[in-house]
Enzyme design. Structure first.
Site, PDB file in Angstrom:
ATOM      1  N   ASP A  31     -13.069  22.727  -8.822  1.00  0.00           N
ATOM      2  CA  ASP A  31     -14.101  22.474  -7.807  1.00  0.00           C
ATOM      3  C   ASP A  31     -13.695  21.353  -6.846  1.00  0.00           C
ATOM      4  O   ASP A  31     -12.971  20.429  -7.223  1.00  0.00           O
ATOM      5  CB  ASP A  31     -15.419  22.113  -8.515  1.00  0.00           C
ATOM      6  CG  ASP A  31     -16.612  22.227  -7.574  1.00  0.00           C
ATOM      7  OD1 ASP A  31     -16.499  22.875  -6.524  1.00  0.00           O
ATOM      8  OD2 ASP A  31     -17.668  21.653  -7.909  1.00  0.00           O
ATOM      9  N   TRP A  36     -12.688  18.603   0.060  1.00  0.00           N
ATOM     10  CA  TRP A  36     -11.335  18.122   0.366  1.00  0.00           C
ATOM     11  C   TRP A  36     -10.986  18.475   1.814  1.00  0.00           C
ATOM     12  O   TRP A  36     -10.469  17.654   2.559  1.00  0.00           O
ATOM     13  CB  TRP A  36     -10.348  18.780  -0.604  1.00  0.00           C
ATOM     14  CG  TRP A  36      -8.918  18.365  -0.446  1.00  0.00           C
ATOM     15  CD1 TRP A  36      -8.275  17.349  -1.093  1.00  0.00           C
ATOM     16  CD2 TRP A  36      -7.928  18.987   0.413  1.00  0.00           C
ATOM     17  NE1 TRP A  36      -6.961  17.291  -0.698  1.00  0.00           N
ATOM     18  CE2 TRP A  36      -6.724  18.280   0.225  1.00  0.00           C
ATOM     19  CE3 TRP A  36      -7.955  20.054   1.304  1.00  0.00           C
ATOM     20  CZ2 TRP A  36      -5.552  18.611   0.895  1.00  0.00           C
ATOM     21  CZ3 TRP A  36      -6.785  20.383   1.988  1.00  0.00           C
ATOM     22  CH2 TRP A  36      -5.603  19.661   1.778  1.00  0.00           C
ATOM     23  N   HIS A  48      -9.280  25.853   0.031  1.00  0.00           N
ATOM     24  CA  HIS A  48      -8.977  26.851  -1.002  1.00  0.00           C
ATOM     25  C   HIS A  48      -7.475  27.100  -1.098  1.00  0.00           C
ATOM     26  O   HIS A  48      -6.939  27.280  -2.192  1.00  0.00           O
ATOM     27  CB  HIS A  48      -9.730  28.158  -0.723  1.00  0.00           C
ATOM     28  CG  HIS A  48     -11.219  27.999  -0.796  1.00  0.00           C
ATOM     29  ND1 HIS A  48     -11.851  27.411  -1.878  1.00  0.00           N
ATOM     30  CD2 HIS A  48     -12.206  28.328   0.075  1.00  0.00           C
ATOM     31  CE1 HIS A  48     -13.162  27.392  -1.661  1.00  0.00           C
ATOM     32  NE2 HIS A  48     -13.398  27.938  -0.483  1.00  0.00           N
ATOM     33  N   TRP A  80     -20.567  34.787  -4.527  1.00  0.00           N
ATOM     34  CA  TRP A  80     -20.740  35.831  -3.505  1.00  0.00           C
ATOM     35  C   TRP A  80     -21.742  35.409  -2.433  1.00  0.00           C
ATOM     36  O   TRP A  80     -21.783  35.992  -1.356  1.00  0.00           O
ATOM     37  CB  TRP A  80     -21.222  37.145  -4.141  1.00  0.00           C
ATOM     38  CG  TRP A  80     -20.250  37.749  -5.098  1.00  0.00           C
ATOM     39  CD1 TRP A  80     -20.354  37.767  -6.467  1.00  0.00           C
ATOM     40  CD2 TRP A  80     -19.024  38.446  -4.797  1.00  0.00           C
ATOM     41  NE1 TRP A  80     -19.276  38.416  -7.023  1.00  0.00           N
ATOM     42  CE2 TRP A  80     -18.443  38.845  -6.019  1.00  0.00           C
ATOM     43  CE3 TRP A  80     -18.352  38.761  -3.608  1.00  0.00           C
ATOM     44  CZ2 TRP A  80     -17.241  39.545  -6.087  1.00  0.00           C
ATOM     45  CZ3 TRP A  80     -17.152  39.452  -3.681  1.00  0.00           C
ATOM     46  CH2 TRP A  80     -16.606  39.837  -4.899  1.00  0.00           C
ATOM     47  N   LEU A 142       2.542  30.095 -22.072  1.00  0.00           N
ATOM     48  CA  LEU A 142       1.149  29.810 -21.725  1.00  0.00           C
ATOM     49  C   LEU A 142       0.379  31.105 -21.418  1.00  0.00           C
ATOM     50  O   LEU A 142       0.891  31.989 -20.730  1.00  0.00           O
ATOM     51  CB  LEU A 142       1.129  28.898 -20.490  1.00  0.00           C
ATOM     52  CG  LEU A 142      -0.258  28.545 -19.929  1.00  0.00           C
ATOM     53  CD1 LEU A 142      -1.006  27.622 -20.889  1.00  0.00           C
ATOM     54  CD2 LEU A 142      -0.122  27.882 -18.553  1.00  0.00           C
TER      55      LEU A 142
HETATM   56  C1  IPE Z   1     -18.147  26.433  -9.750  1.00  0.00           C
HETATM   57  O1  IPE Z   1     -18.154  25.702  -8.573  1.00  0.00           O
HETATM   58  C2  IPE Z   1     -17.387  27.702  -9.564  1.00  0.00           C
HETATM   59  C3  IPE Z   1     -15.957  27.545  -9.338  1.00  0.00           C
HETATM   60  C4  IPE Z   1     -15.283  26.437  -9.287  1.00  0.00           C
HETATM   61  C5  IPE Z   1     -15.230  28.769  -9.162  1.00  0.00           C
HETATM   62  P1  IPE Z   1     -19.347  25.817  -7.518  1.00  0.00           P
HETATM   63  O2  IPE Z   1     -18.970  24.972  -6.374  1.00  0.00           O
HETATM   64  O3  IPE Z   1     -19.652  27.235  -7.234  1.00  0.00           O
HETATM   65  O4  IPE Z   1     -20.561  25.206  -8.345  1.00  0.00           O
HETATM   66  P2  IPE Z   1     -21.910  24.553  -7.838  1.00  0.00           P
HETATM   67  O5  IPE Z   1     -22.519  25.495  -6.822  1.00  0.00           O
HETATM   68  O6  IPE Z   1     -21.566  23.244  -7.219  1.00  0.00           O
HETATM   69  O7  IPE Z   1     -22.737  24.391  -9.069  1.00  0.00           O
HETATM   70  C1  IPE Z   2     -14.254  25.411  -5.634  1.00  0.00           C
HETATM   71  O1  IPE Z   2     -14.366  24.604  -4.519  1.00  0.00           O
HETATM   72  C2  IPE Z   2     -13.763  26.795  -5.306  1.00  0.00           C
HETATM   73  C3  IPE Z   2     -14.789  27.849  -5.474  1.00  0.00           C
HETATM   74  C4  IPE Z   2     -15.996  27.670  -5.909  1.00  0.00           C
HETATM   75  C5  IPE Z   2     -14.396  29.188  -5.109  1.00  0.00           C
HETATM   76  P1  IPE Z   2     -15.651  24.616  -3.615  1.00  0.00           P
HETATM   77  O2  IPE Z   2     -15.455  25.606  -2.526  1.00  0.00           O
HETATM   78  O3  IPE Z   2     -16.885  24.810  -4.423  1.00  0.00           O
HETATM   79  O4  IPE Z   2     -15.618  23.156  -3.018  1.00  0.00           O
HETATM   80  P2  IPE Z   2     -16.856  22.214  -2.744  1.00  0.00           P
HETATM   81  O5  IPE Z   2     -17.619  22.081  -4.013  1.00  0.00           O
HETATM   82  O6  IPE Z   2     -17.665  22.875  -1.665  1.00  0.00           O
HETATM   83  O7  IPE Z   2     -16.249  20.926  -2.301  1.00  0.00           O
HETATM   84 MG    MG Z   3     -18.111  23.537  -5.362  1.00  0.00          MG
END
Ligand code: IPE
Ligand code: IPE
Ligand code: MG
Length: 251
Positions: A31, A36, A48, A80, A142
């Site tokens: 996350d 970032w 990403h 989604w 792994l």
């Molecule tokens: C959790 O992160 C899912 C992934 C890292 C793939 P999110 O960014 O979706 O979670 P919330 O919305 O902050 O709980």
């Molecule tokens: C995690 O990073 C990746 C996915 C959930 C796909 P985020 O996209 O949730 O990044 P933040 O939380 O918005 O910084």
């Molecule tokens: Mg996130």
């Protein structure tokens, strides 16, 4: 030799990690990609892309130090909800990774599997996943589980549905349903539960990740954003884990 000296002899002095006592299964909620990117004035998709590089590096490091299983949360059943361009960019990065993985799983002896509902993914992505899962099936290094369109509640609901069908068909007696029976019907069937779950980015929540499997996992939270996550941060998490006292309900 006193006990304390043995302790230090087996530990890497720099990181405090005892390489002889590593967790078998580490899970990571990757996350912080969006934040970032925002900090740098970049589009979220750039975050990403950077995050997917970090995943490659961390998987390689886990393989090098002898971790047996690494499960990473790449896309949740809730993700989604994001704008289509962002979802498409994430799926595009996964395709790119799968193309590379076709060769690297053999070269690096990595077994690659995907946890989550694949039917919702594009046919192309489903085919690529199937190909690399089959190709890497016999690899002994792994084992990486990429959790993609994964949700802990969804996983449990699917298991309940399949068990209900087994009961209705008369294949099983409901009395035989126990914890192992349920575990065997999850994506994680056959994989030991993660001892350590790491969440970077400063969020202190589970966000529907490995709900069943995390019953006795140790959590490690850090403010580092996933694209900035390094092997040193992983070492810190492992060292913290090694200093925990796990009791499993005992004394
Ligand atoms: C959790 O992160 C899912 C992934 C890292 C793939 P999110 O960014 O979706 O979670 P919330 O919305 O902050 O709980
Ligand atoms: C995690 O990073 C990746 C996915 C959930 C796909 P985020 O996209 O949730 O990044 P933040 O939380 O918005 O910084
Ligand atoms: Mg996130």
């Amino acid at each position: 030799m006193c006990e304390e000296m043995v302790f230090f002899k087996n530990k890497n002095r720099k990181t405090g990690v005892d390489k002889n006592n590593l967790p078998e299964h580490i899970a990571i909620i990757m996350d912080g990609n969006g934040r970032w990117a925002k900090k740098r004035g970049l589009p979220r998709t750039a975050g990403h892309a950077a995050g997917s590089e970090t995943f490659r590096k961390i998987a390689t490091y886990c393989n090098d130090i002898g971790i047996k299983y690494l499960s990473v949360y790449a896309f949740s059943t809730e993700n989604w909800k994001r704008p289509k361009e962002e979802v498409d960019a994430i799926m595009g990065l996964l395709e790119k990774y799968l193309i590379e993985a076709y060769d690297s799983v053999i070269k690096d002896n990595i077994r690659l599997t995907f946890w989550g509902e694949k039917a919702a993914l594009s046919e192309k992505l489903q085919a690529m996943i199937h190909e690399v899962e089959e190709r890497s099936r016999e690899m002994t290094g792994l084992h990486v589980n990429v959790c993609l369109n994964y949700g802990g509640r969804d996983e449990i609901a699917r298991a309940v549905k399949s068990i209900a069908k087994e009961v209705i068909s008369g294949k099983i007696n409901p009395e035989t349903i126990d914890e192992t029976f349920i575990s065997d019907r999850l994506y994680s069937a056959g994989t030991p539960d993660p001892e350590l779950i790491i969440r970077p980015s400063g969020e202190i929540r589970v966000s529907n990740f490995l709900l069943w499997q995390s019953a006795y996992s140790e959590y490690y939270f850090t403010d580092v954003l996933w694209p900035d996550f390094t092997s040193k941060v992983l070492d810190e998490a492992i060292a913290a884990f090694q200093n925990r006292n796990r009791r499993f309900g005992g004394v």
